[in-house]
Structure formats: structure tokens, C-alpha cells
Design an enzyme around this catalytic site. Structure first.
Site, PDB file in Angstrom:
ATOM      1  N   GLY A 121       0.832  -1.197   0.000  1.00  0.00           N
ATOM      2  CA  GLY A 121       0.000   0.000   0.000  1.00  0.00           C
ATOM      3  C   GLY A 121       0.867   1.247   0.000  1.00  0.00           C
ATOM      4  O   GLY A 121       1.833   1.339   0.771  1.00  0.00           O
ATOM      5  N   ALA A 192      22.625  -5.897  24.204  1.00  0.00           N
ATOM      6  CA  ALA A 192      22.087  -6.502  25.427  1.00  0.00           C
ATOM      7  C   ALA A 192      20.742  -5.888  25.778  1.00  0.00           C
ATOM      8  O   ALA A 192      20.459  -5.599  26.939  1.00  0.00           O
ATOM      9  CB  ALA A 192      23.072  -6.329  26.581  1.00  0.00           C
ATOM     10  N   ILE A 195      15.755  -8.046  22.833  1.00  0.00           N
ATOM     11  CA  ILE A 195      15.901  -9.121  21.863  1.00  0.00           C
ATOM     12  C   ILE A 195      17.177  -9.912  22.107  1.00  0.00           C
ATOM     13  O   ILE A 195      17.191 -11.147  22.085  1.00  0.00           O
ATOM     14  CB  ILE A 195      15.872  -8.552  20.436  1.00  0.00           C
ATOM     15  CG1 ILE A 195      14.545  -7.846  20.174  1.00  0.00           C
ATOM     16  CG2 ILE A 195      16.092  -9.653  19.390  1.00  0.00           C
ATOM     17  CD1 ILE A 195      14.507  -7.063  18.870  1.00  0.00           C
ATOM     18  N   VAL A 248      31.621  -3.361  19.208  1.00  0.00           N
ATOM     19  CA  VAL A 248      32.039  -4.243  18.119  1.00  0.00           C
ATOM     20  C   VAL A 248      32.465  -3.366  16.951  1.00  0.00           C
ATOM     21  O   VAL A 248      31.685  -2.555  16.448  1.00  0.00           O
ATOM     22  CB  VAL A 248      30.907  -5.191  17.702  1.00  0.00           C
ATOM     23  CG1 VAL A 248      31.318  -5.997  16.461  1.00  0.00           C
ATOM     24  CG2 VAL A 248      30.546  -6.132  18.846  1.00  0.00           C
ATOM     25  N   VAL A 280      20.656  -4.683  17.520  1.00  0.00           N
ATOM     26  CA  VAL A 280      20.994  -3.392  18.118  1.00  0.00           C
ATOM     27  C   VAL A 280      19.817  -2.422  18.074  1.00  0.00           C
ATOM     28  O   VAL A 280      19.974  -1.225  18.292  1.00  0.00           O
ATOM     29  CB  VAL A 280      22.212  -2.768  17.409  1.00  0.00           C
ATOM     30  CG1 VAL A 280      23.448  -3.615  17.640  1.00  0.00           C
ATOM     31  CG2 VAL A 280      21.948  -2.607  15.910  1.00  0.00           C
ATOM     32  N   ASP A 322       5.332   1.384  15.496  1.00  0.00           N
ATOM     33  CA  ASP A 322       6.763   1.625  15.341  1.00  0.00           C
ATOM     34  C   ASP A 322       7.080   2.725  14.339  1.00  0.00           C
ATOM     35  O   ASP A 322       8.229   3.158  14.238  1.00  0.00           O
ATOM     36  CB  ASP A 322       7.461   0.328  14.900  1.00  0.00           C
ATOM     37  CG  ASP A 322       7.414  -0.746  15.975  1.00  0.00           C
ATOM     38  OD1 ASP A 322       6.848  -0.488  17.051  1.00  0.00           O
ATOM     39  OD2 ASP A 322       7.940  -1.850  15.735  1.00  0.00           O
ATOM     40  N   HIS A 454      -2.739 -15.463  50.102  1.00  0.00           N
ATOM     41  CA  HIS A 454      -1.544 -16.164  50.563  1.00  0.00           C
ATOM     42  C   HIS A 454      -1.716 -17.664  50.343  1.00  0.00           C
ATOM     43  O   HIS A 454      -2.779 -18.214  50.644  1.00  0.00           O
ATOM     44  CB  HIS A 454      -1.318 -15.900  52.056  1.00  0.00           C
ATOM     45  CG  HIS A 454      -0.198 -16.693  52.644  1.00  0.00           C
ATOM     46  ND1 HIS A 454       1.121 -16.355  52.461  1.00  0.00           N
ATOM     47  CD2 HIS A 454      -0.203 -17.829  53.391  1.00  0.00           C
ATOM     48  CE1 HIS A 454       1.886 -17.235  53.068  1.00  0.00           C
ATOM     49  NE2 HIS A 454       1.113 -18.149  53.655  1.00  0.00           N
TER      50      HIS A 454
END
Length: 481
Positions: A121, A192, A195, A248, A280, A322, A454
Site C-alpha cells: 500500500g 544486550a 531481543i 564491536v 541493536v 513503530d 496467601h
């Protein structure tokens, strides 16, 4: 096919399909355009159902059951023979769950009278009273659709980094990490975050030696400092080698192995892995979504610019999930989709962004809602906190889950709850108690006066609330100066 609708939703992920269904419930004629092909078949559900939330949780559950059977049943007096994992069967189960859920979404669209258009679309013109959307099916045939309203919901894709280009075999993104045919002997993970920790946990449980590289100087900077500290301790104890402040600088495949070069405070190091996962973060996916001259305004980061109700700069055009500001979470997209449709219908819907929950589905889970202690202080609150260790919770101990803690953050002057944070068994579910309390503007006293069953893990919420005023019963309270 029809060429005119009241509402066209571009994107069939959680936000998009919920918006489409809600639109149909409100009486709109609705088309939902989705281009995804998953394992050779058209599929709704977006990243979440196909290659994100759901398949990763399936693998997390399978791998946890394997590890628990292998290492934890003996203390319960349960004996087993040799325990083995059939990775192919595990992946088959994962795929079956995904297929069932995506088929279910297709059934929901059909049952609500929503037309699912399989293809791409593109918003051609969103400026007039009647918007124009170009639909291109998988055979390349184009149709221009007129519609009164448009919701943009095309989601996001993994970020690629030049120092570690994915090849789909040795260096993979989060999608590729769901399809390993066997546990790599040595596995590297860049990132870290949610994901990286989840996928690293899956393959670590199945036998991989896992190294997780994090460029940031602190672990889980978004979480409350006490929770991130406890989580780091527990995950490292499980065998995840988490290295913060480690950048890295290069990753390349040499003779069927991945050679990773890192920079640690100016010192260069090299390590070799069988596989490398790059996770990342994610970026908004808007390829072919917006035609030149369609009228939509973008932000400097390439997101669709929207207001607090997800309205773009064009009347009748909304963007969600997103594609827009805020955390990239499926549940945020879902609620934004509902809000957008209801506002198009003339209602006054609103998402409370202050109570969006974050969950990391490691074991134990890590979850939080509202302000961290640090954020509350930055906003000018005089803060009081309470915490309670699950090592003193009877139900958690009975389950063999007596690790982790729960923490509450409150305003000292008003007693108002500001945030709830947890690392421990069932954290992703228990933190919803904090979300409900925040929605109803609850005080710490409100939580203190409630009667929790409880024995339950939820009793830790009660004890943490009591602890905020030095009143916890099942923990020795230090007198405040």
C-alpha cells in the site's frame, strides 16, 4: 476488487489489524493492506506474530522446559533418564503456533467484514477529503483506491550496522536467530537489549556458550538501577557472558566462522564464534509507503510526525506503532490503532503513555511500568521506595523461584505510586498490578490496605508497598535516619 472504502489501513501487524477490526465494528467499510509472505504464504500479524514476540516466546518456553527438566527436577525428587532436545521439533512447534495465530487473525478480519488486500500500500495523496492509496498486489498489478481515512501501520525492521553485515547464515538478525537448526557451540550477540537477552537465553539453555556485547556503559539503562543490577547478577549466574562498554568494530566470516573484533576502552580484542546475532534495535519501515508529494511530514529520525493522538499533519490520516514516537512495542501499537479509529469516528479516545509496560521474557522475567527511581528524582519528586526480595516469598520458594525482587517508587509528600519494577517469576504479569494502580492514581497506602491472597508471588507487591514506609512484615526493616 473494490476501489472505494471509508478506511484503508496500510499494515496488518498488531496495530494495523486491530485498527481494521475496530473500524469495522464502528461501521466503516475497511481494507487492510499487508504484503508479508511468511514461509511461502501470505501472512497477517506483522513482525510480532511471525518473527518477533510469539515465535521467540515459543522458543523461550521450550528451552526453559528443557533446562528445567535437565537441571531442576532432581531437587523435587523427580528422576529422569538422559534428556535430549530435538531442535527441529522445537522449531516445528514454534511454526505451528505462529501459523495458528496468523490464520486466526485472517479469520477475525473476514468475520468482521474487513477486506485483506495482499500486497503493498502506498499513500499517493492524503491532502484532500478523499485520499488516494495505490495498492500493488504480489503480481505487480496496481489499483488506485479512494478512501476517506487512512491509518499508516507498517511497523519496523531490524537495524543493520556496517561493522557486522548480516548474511543470513553466519551473521544473522533476530529473524535468522529463530531458525538455527542446532545450538551453535559459541554464539555472539551484539546488543544486550530485550531481543539480545531473550535470544541469547534461548540458545544458552540449549548448550551454546553465549557472549553478549553491549556498547552502552551500563546494563539495561532503561530499567530501574536496582532491577538492572539484580537482573545482571542473575543472568550472568545462568551463564550469559554480558560485556558492557564494549563496542564491536568488525565482524567477518572466515572459513565458516565469525571473527569479531571489539574495542574495550581502547583495547582491541578478537574472538571467534559459530554464529553472530545482530540485534541493536529496530527502525521504522516505510519503504514504498509514502509517494512523493503525498503530504506527510516526517521527523529528523525518519518517523512519521504525529500528535499525542497519533494524528499526522493531514486531516483523516493517522500513523501508529513503530512508525511513530515512543517505544516499539506491540501493545502500544494495538492501543494506538484503537485510539486512531475511535477518534476518526468522533470519539475522544486517548492512550496513557505513562502506563506503557515493558517486559523482557528472560527467566526470571524483567518488567516495569511508570517512573524509575532515577526518573522520578529528575522530574522533581521527593522519592520514597520500597522493595521486597522473592527469597522471602513462600510461593516463589515453593516453586523453586526464590530469586529477584519487586520495587515500588512513590512520591513522599503525596504518597502517590509513581512506578513498579520487578525481576522475578511472573514479572510480566504481576507488573500489571502496578499499571492498574497507576491508572487509578493509587497511593502506596492503597496497596498497603489491600488483602493479597496467601501464598502468592503477588504478596511481594504488598510487602514492597509496606516497605516504602518501613512496615514490611517478612523482611527486617532498617530504621530510616
Amino acid at each position: 476488487m473494490k476501489t472505494s472504502y471509508d478506511l484503508v489501513v496500510i499494515g496488518g501487524g498488531p496495530g494495523g489489524y486491530e485498527a481494521a477490526i475496530r473500524g469495522a465494528q464502528l461501521g466503516f467499510s475497511v481494507a487492510c493492506i499487508e504484503k508479508r509472505i511468511h514461509k511461502g504464504e501470505p501472512a497477517l500479524g506483522g513482525t510480532c506474530l511471525n518473527v518477533g514476540c510469539i515465535p521467540s516466546k515459543a522458543l523461550l518456553d521450550s528451552s526453559h522446559r528443557y533446562e528445567a527438566t535437565k537441571h531442576e527436577l532432581a531437587e523435587h525428587g523427580i528422576s529422569t533418564g538422559e534428556v535430549a532436545i530435538d531442535v527441529a521439533k522445537m522449531l516445528e512447534r514454534k511454526d505451528s503456533i505462529v501459523k495458528g495465530l496468523t490464520a486466526g487473525v485472517a479469520g477475525l478480519l473476514k468475520g468482521n467484514g474487513v477486506d485483506w488486500l495482499q500486497g503493498v500500500g502506498t499513500l499517493l495523496d492524503g491532502k484532500g477529503e478523499q485520499k488516494q492509496v495505490k495498492f500493488t498486489n504480489h503480481d505487480g498489478e496496481e489499483t488506485v483506491i479512494t478512501t476517506k481515512y487512512v491509518i499508516l501501520a507498517t511497523g519496523s525492521v531490524p537495524i543493520e550496522i556496517p561493522v557486522a553485515k548480516t548474511d543470513g547464515e553466519y551473521i544473522v538478525d533476530s529473524t535468522g536467530a529463530l531458525e538455527f537448526s542446532e545450538a551453535p557451540k559459541r554464539l555472539g550477540v551484539i546488543g544486550a537489549g530485550v531481543i539480545g537477552l531473550e535470544l541469547g537465553s534461548v540458545w544458552r539453555r540449549l548448550g551454546s556458550e553465549v557472549v553478549v556485547y553491549e556498547a552502552m556503559p551500563t546494563f539495561l539503562a532503561a530499567a530501574d538501577k536496582d532491577i538492572s543490577k539484580e537482573a545482571a547478577k542473575l543472568l550472568k549466574k545462568q551463564g550469559l557472558d554480558i560485556r558492557v562498554d564494549t563496542k564491536v568494530t568488525n565482524a567477518e566470516v572466515v572459513n565458516g566462522e565469525v571473527v569479531v573484533t571489539t574495542d574495550v576502552k581502547g583495547e582491541t580484542k578478537t574472538e571467534v564464534f559459530d554464529k553472530l546475532i545482530v540485534c541493536v534495535g529496530r527502525r521504522a519501515y516505510s519503504e514504498k509507503l509514502l509517494a512523493e508529494g503525498c503530504g506527510i511530514t516526517l521527523t529528523e529520525r525518519g518517523l512519521v510526525a504525529v500528535d499525542d493522538q497519533c494524528k499526522t499533519n493531514l486531516d483523516g490520516v493517522y500513523a501508529i506503532g513503530d512508525l511513530v514516537r515512543g517505544p516499539m512495542l506491540a501493545h502500544k501499537a494495538m492501543e494506538e490503532g484503537m485510539m486512531a479509529v475511535e477518534r476518526l469516528h468522533g470519539e475522544k479516545a486517548q492512550v496513557n503513555y505513562d502506563t506503557i509496560i515493558s517486559v523482557i521474557y528472560t527467566h526470571p522475567e524483567i518488567a516495569w511500568v511508570g517512573l524509575t527511581e532515577e526518573q522520578a528524582k529528575e522530574k522533581g519528586h521527593e522519592v520514597k521506595t520500597g522493595s521486597f526480595s522473592l527469597a522471602a516469598n513462600g510461593r516463589a520458594l515453593a516453586q523453586g523461584e526464590g530469586v529477584g525482587l519487586i520495587k515500588v517508587v512513590a512520591d513522599t509528600k503525596t504518597d502517590r505510586l509513581l512506578g513498579m519494577h520487578m525481576v522475578g517469576v511472573g514479572a510480566g504479569d504481576i507488573v500489571h498490578q502496578g499499571m492498574i494502580a497507576l491508572e487509578f492514581v493509587s497511593s502506596i497506602e492503597d496497596l498497603q490496605l489491600m488483602t493479597f491472597a496467601h501464598p502468592t508471588v503477588s504478596e511481594a507487591v504488598h510487602e514492597a508497598a509496606l516497605s516504602a514506609d518501613g512496615r514490611a512484615i517478612h523482611a527486617i526493616q532498617r530504621k530510616k535516619r
